[in-house]
Structure formats: structure tokens, C-alpha cells
Design a protein around this motif. Structure first.
Motif, PDB file in Angstrom:
ATOM      1  N   TYR A  25     -60.629  38.733  -0.269  1.00  0.00           N
ATOM      2  CA  TYR A  25     -59.332  38.043  -0.200  1.00  0.00           C
ATOM      3  C   TYR A  25     -58.228  39.018  -0.568  1.00  0.00           C
ATOM      4  N   TYR A  26     -57.105  38.955   0.205  1.00  0.00           N
ATOM      5  CA  TYR A  26     -56.004  39.890  -0.043  1.00  0.00           C
ATOM      6  C   TYR A  26     -54.673  39.246   0.333  1.00  0.00           C
ATOM      7  N   GLU A  27     -53.625  39.602  -0.422  1.00  0.00           N
ATOM      8  CA  GLU A  27     -52.266  39.143  -0.137  1.00  0.00           C
ATOM      9  C   GLU A  27     -51.402  40.370   0.171  1.00  0.00           C
ATOM     10  N   PRO A  28     -51.137  40.645   1.441  1.00  0.00           N
ATOM     11  CA  PRO A  28     -50.408  41.858   1.822  1.00  0.00           C
ATOM     12  C   PRO A  28     -48.907  41.713   1.604  1.00  0.00           C
ATOM     13  N   ASN A  29     -48.235  42.844   1.540  1.00  0.00           N
ATOM     14  CA  ASN A  29     -46.784  42.872   1.423  1.00  0.00           C
ATOM     15  C   ASN A  29     -46.191  43.799   2.476  1.00  0.00           C
ATOM     16  N   ALA A  30     -44.894  43.621   2.722  1.00  0.00           N
ATOM     17  CA  ALA A  30     -44.195  44.433   3.716  1.00  0.00           C
ATOM     18  C   ALA A  30     -44.348  45.920   3.401  1.00  0.00           C
ATOM     19  N   GLY A  31     -44.541  46.696   4.465  1.00  0.00           N
ATOM     20  CA  GLY A  31     -44.677  48.140   4.317  1.00  0.00           C
ATOM     21  C   GLY A  31     -46.111  48.622   4.328  1.00  0.00           C
ATOM     22  N   GLU A  32     -47.065  47.703   4.171  1.00  0.00           N
ATOM     23  CA  GLU A  32     -48.467  48.098   4.193  1.00  0.00           C
ATOM     24  C   GLU A  32     -48.974  48.200   5.630  1.00  0.00           C
ATOM     25  N   THR A  33     -49.964  49.048   5.822  1.00  0.00           N
ATOM     26  CA  THR A  33     -50.611  49.183   7.127  1.00  0.00           C
ATOM     27  C   THR A  33     -52.120  49.157   6.926  1.00  0.00           C
ATOM     28  N   LYS A  34     -52.809  48.759   7.979  1.00  0.00           N
ATOM     29  CA  LYS A  34     -54.281  48.733   7.922  1.00  0.00           C
ATOM     30  C   LYS A  34     -54.834  49.032   9.302  1.00  0.00           C
ATOM     31  N   ASP A  35     -55.806  49.924   9.353  1.00  0.00           N
ATOM     32  CA  ASP A  35     -56.512  50.238  10.591  1.00  0.00           C
ATOM     33  C   ASP A  35     -57.843  49.500  10.596  1.00  0.00           C
ATOM     34  N   PRO A  51     -59.900  50.024  16.576  1.00  0.00           N
ATOM     35  CA  PRO A  51     -58.798  50.691  17.256  1.00  0.00           C
ATOM     36  C   PRO A  51     -57.444  50.033  17.007  1.00  0.00           C
ATOM     37  N   PHE A  52     -57.400  48.981  16.199  1.00  0.00           N
ATOM     38  CA  PHE A  52     -56.148  48.280  15.924  1.00  0.00           C
ATOM     39  C   PHE A  52     -55.448  48.867  14.703  1.00  0.00           C
ATOM     40  N   LYS A  53     -54.135  48.994  14.800  1.00  0.00           N
ATOM     41  CA  LYS A  53     -53.301  49.338  13.649  1.00  0.00           C
ATOM     42  C   LYS A  53     -52.400  48.150  13.358  1.00  0.00           C
ATOM     43  N   ILE A  54     -52.471  47.639  12.129  1.00  0.00           N
ATOM     44  CA  ILE A  54     -51.672  46.480  11.734  1.00  0.00           C
ATOM     45  C   ILE A  54     -50.593  46.932  10.765  1.00  0.00           C
ATOM     46  N   GLU A  55     -49.328  46.643  11.094  1.00  0.00           N
ATOM     47  CA  GLU A  55     -48.197  46.916  10.218  1.00  0.00           C
ATOM     48  C   GLU A  55     -47.684  45.585   9.666  1.00  0.00           C
ATOM     49  N   VAL A  56     -47.542  45.496   8.367  1.00  0.00           N
ATOM     50  CA  VAL A  56     -47.048  44.276   7.721  1.00  0.00           C
ATOM     51  C   VAL A  56     -45.542  44.406   7.504  1.00  0.00           C
ATOM     52  N   LEU A  57     -44.779  43.429   7.993  1.00  0.00           N
ATOM     53  CA  LEU A  57     -43.316  43.437   7.886  1.00  0.00           C
ATOM     54  C   LEU A  57     -42.795  42.419   6.885  1.00  0.00           C
TER      55      LEU A  57
END
Length: 324
Positions: free
Chosen positions: A176-186, A189-195
Motif C-alpha cells: 500500500y502506498y500514498e503517492p505525492n506530486a513529483g514522484e515517478t515510477k517505472d 515499459p510504463f513510466k508514471i508521473e504523479v502530478l
């Protein structure tokens, strides 16, 4: 049908490598002239080339191949709700939202059975926010599929649907995770940017705290803003210099209170998809939103009219849109 061509990162890197190779050849030639050796002697040139490449390999940038892959993004028809499946040819699966809680047909489970396989693996399950039309059936997804990781925005809710989801997460093996703006995750082949959410500006509003992501595969990017309002959109436009995406899930099911002119201009998608239910009580999508999208010249698809909308991304960065 929408198709586009672009130079991928891999192609750009290959072009740089060709330029570096040409530079080394020229350098070897002039070193030969400087030391008085015959630059046209094949053995001499071969020896110098090997010597130079050994010396320069320490200083030259190492180009890692771009993680390119064919991908498929399916914007499911789940009525007045939201659910999207991101898949790549290597088997990576990302699910964003799981539709309505009161969907008697449990369509999301049927969709995932079809495209992932019963009991299959979901690498990442994102709940943009905790409204029942986005987390509905989330408990079933966690029960029937192998979910590696779950993202939520951390804003608690009091509904039974939310409580059932928390219980399902607790009983699963998912991280379980709570992401914040500015984080990225690969992931594959997908790159996810959190805004969004903004760590420094948290609220208790479910919609405003929506997890907003831009997900890229093979140079094609997809924007998902959950149910965030135009207020959040404008904040993000001020914060980020580049929000360009090729495909956009229209915010808040086409609400006039989202999808601001500033947001549409900044994202500037070629294609937009609305997930909304036929004759829904909210009147989504609102006419004001449709006018803004039309004014921007964006190709528009709607699950209420066309069923599940599928974006197919090729490894060279081209993409096409099809409807069921």
C-alpha cells in the motif's frame, strides 16, 4: 482513427551515437596526420580506432535502450464511473479505478477476466480517489486477482464501499502506498508521473485530492486527472512547464467544473475520452465541457456512445483509437 509519427528516445539516442562515431573517425584521421603516419593505411587506422574507442569509452555517455513496447489502454464502459486498463506486450498490467459499486453486472471483473485472465496479475492498482464510482468493485478485484501494489490518496471516507475496500487491501498481499506530486515510477515499459496530490497543500476534499497521473509508453502519454476541479488544474498548470499528453481522460466524467480552458491548452491532447453513463443524473458530460474540447480541436470519444474505447500504441510511438 488517429495516427501520429514521432522520433522516439531510442531513435534520438541512435542519432547521437552515429554522431559520436563520426567524431571518433575524424579524430583518428587527424591524429594520424599529426603523428606523420599514413592515415590511409588500413592496419594503422584499425589500431588507432581500437585505441581511441577504449580510451573514450570511459568518458562517453552510456545509452540505455528505451523501454519500448506495444501497449494497449482500454477505457472501459462502466456506466457512470471510471476504470482504465493499461497493458503492455510483456504482460505488465496497471488498473486505474474500478467502476461503480452498484454495477449489478460487475463489468470490471468481466473485463479483467477477459484481458488479464481469471486470477491474473495486476502490477499496480490506482484508486484516484475514494468516491464509490471509482472504487466500486475494488474489493472484488483484490479478491479475484493478484495485485502487487495499491495506490490511494489517503483521504478517508465513511462509506461502506470504502470500508470494504480497506478490508480487502488488508487481507491481500498487496503493498500500500500514498503517492505525492513529483514522484515517478517505472513499471515494465510504463513510466508514471504523479502530478497530484500536492504534499504541501493537502485538503480533505476527495475530488481535489485525486491522484493525477501522466503515464507514458513508447513515447505516447496518457493523462488521467480523476475528478479534480479546475482549481486544481490551474494550480498544476502554474507548477509544471510541460503537461503535454497525447491522450486525455476527460476529468470528472465531463463536468463543467473540471476541464478548464487552461488545462486543455496545457495538456493539448490529440484524443480525449469521456467515461460517463447514458442519461446519468448529473448531466455529464456538460455542454460547456464539450464546447471547450471542440474549440481546442480535440478528437472526442465517449464510452456512453461507443462502449469501451481502446488506444493501441505501437513500439515506434504511433497510436490508433478504436471503439467496441
Amino acid at each position: 482513427m488517429v495516427r501520429k509519427k514521432k522520433m522516439t528516445k531510442k531513435q534520438k539516442q541512435q542519432r547521437i551515437q552515429v554522431s559520436v562515431t563520426a567524431f571518433l573517425i575524424a579524430l583518428a584521421f587527424f591524429i594520424g596526420l599529426f603523428f606523420g603516419d599514413n592515415p590511409y593505411d588500413a592496419d594503422y587506422f584499425t589500431d588507432k580506432w581500437q585505441e581511441l574507442t577504449r580510451e573514450w569509452s570511459t568518458y562517453l555517455p552510456r545509452f540505455e535502450p528505451e523501454s519500448s513496447s506495444n501497449g494497449t489502454i482500454r477505457f472501459f464502459d462502466v456506466g457512470q464511473g471510471s476504470s482504465t486498463l493499461y497493458q503492455s506486450e510483456d504482460g505488465t498490467n496497471i488498473v486505474i479505478d474500478t467502476g461503480r459499486y452498484d454495477d449489478s453486472d460487475k463489468r470490471i471483473v468481466s473485463y479483467l477476466d477477459k484481458y488479464i485472465g481469471t486470477g491474473g496479475k495486476i502490477d499496480l492498482l490506482i484508486f484516484t480517489h475514494n468516491d464509490a464510482d471509482h472504487i466500486g468493485n475494488g474489493d472484488l478485484v483484490l479478491e479475484y486477482f493478484q495485485v502487487d501494489e495499491v495506490w490511494m490518496n489517503g483521504v478517508d471516507h465513511t462509506t461502506r464501499v470504502y470500508e470494504k475496500l480497506l478490508d480487502a487491501i488488508s487481507e491481500s498481499d498487496a503493498n500500500y502506498y500514498e503517492p505525492n506530486a513529483g514522484e515517478t515510477k517505472d513499471i515494465g515499459p510504463f513510466k508514471i508521473e504523479v502530478l497530484n496530490p500536492q504534499e504541501s497543500n493537502r485538503t480533505t476534499d476527495h475530488n481535489e485530492e485525486s491522484i493525477m497521473t501522466r503515464t507514458t509508453i513508447s513515447g505516447t502519454s496518457i493523462m488521467n486527472s480523476g475528478d479534480a476541479s479546475s482549481t486544481v488544474e490551474k494550480q498544476i498548470v502554474k507548477q509544471y512547464s510541460n503537461l503535454k499528453a497525447d491522450v486525455m481522460l476527460v476529468g470528472h466524467h465531463g463536468s463543467k467544473d473540471s476541464n478548464s480552458t487552461e488545462w486543455l491548452s496545457a495538456v493539448d491532447p490529440e484524443v480525449a475520452i469521456i467515461q460517463a453513463g447514458l442519461n446519468n443524473s448529473y448531466g455529464h458530460p456538460h455542454e460547456e465541457t464539450l464546447e471547450r474540447i471542440n474549440h481546442q480541436g480535440i478528437s472526442l470519444y465517449s464510452t456512453m456512445d461507443e462502449g469501451t474505447v481502446t488506444v493501441t500504441v505501437e513500439e515506434d510511438g504511433t497510436f490508433s483509437v478504436n471503439k467496441d
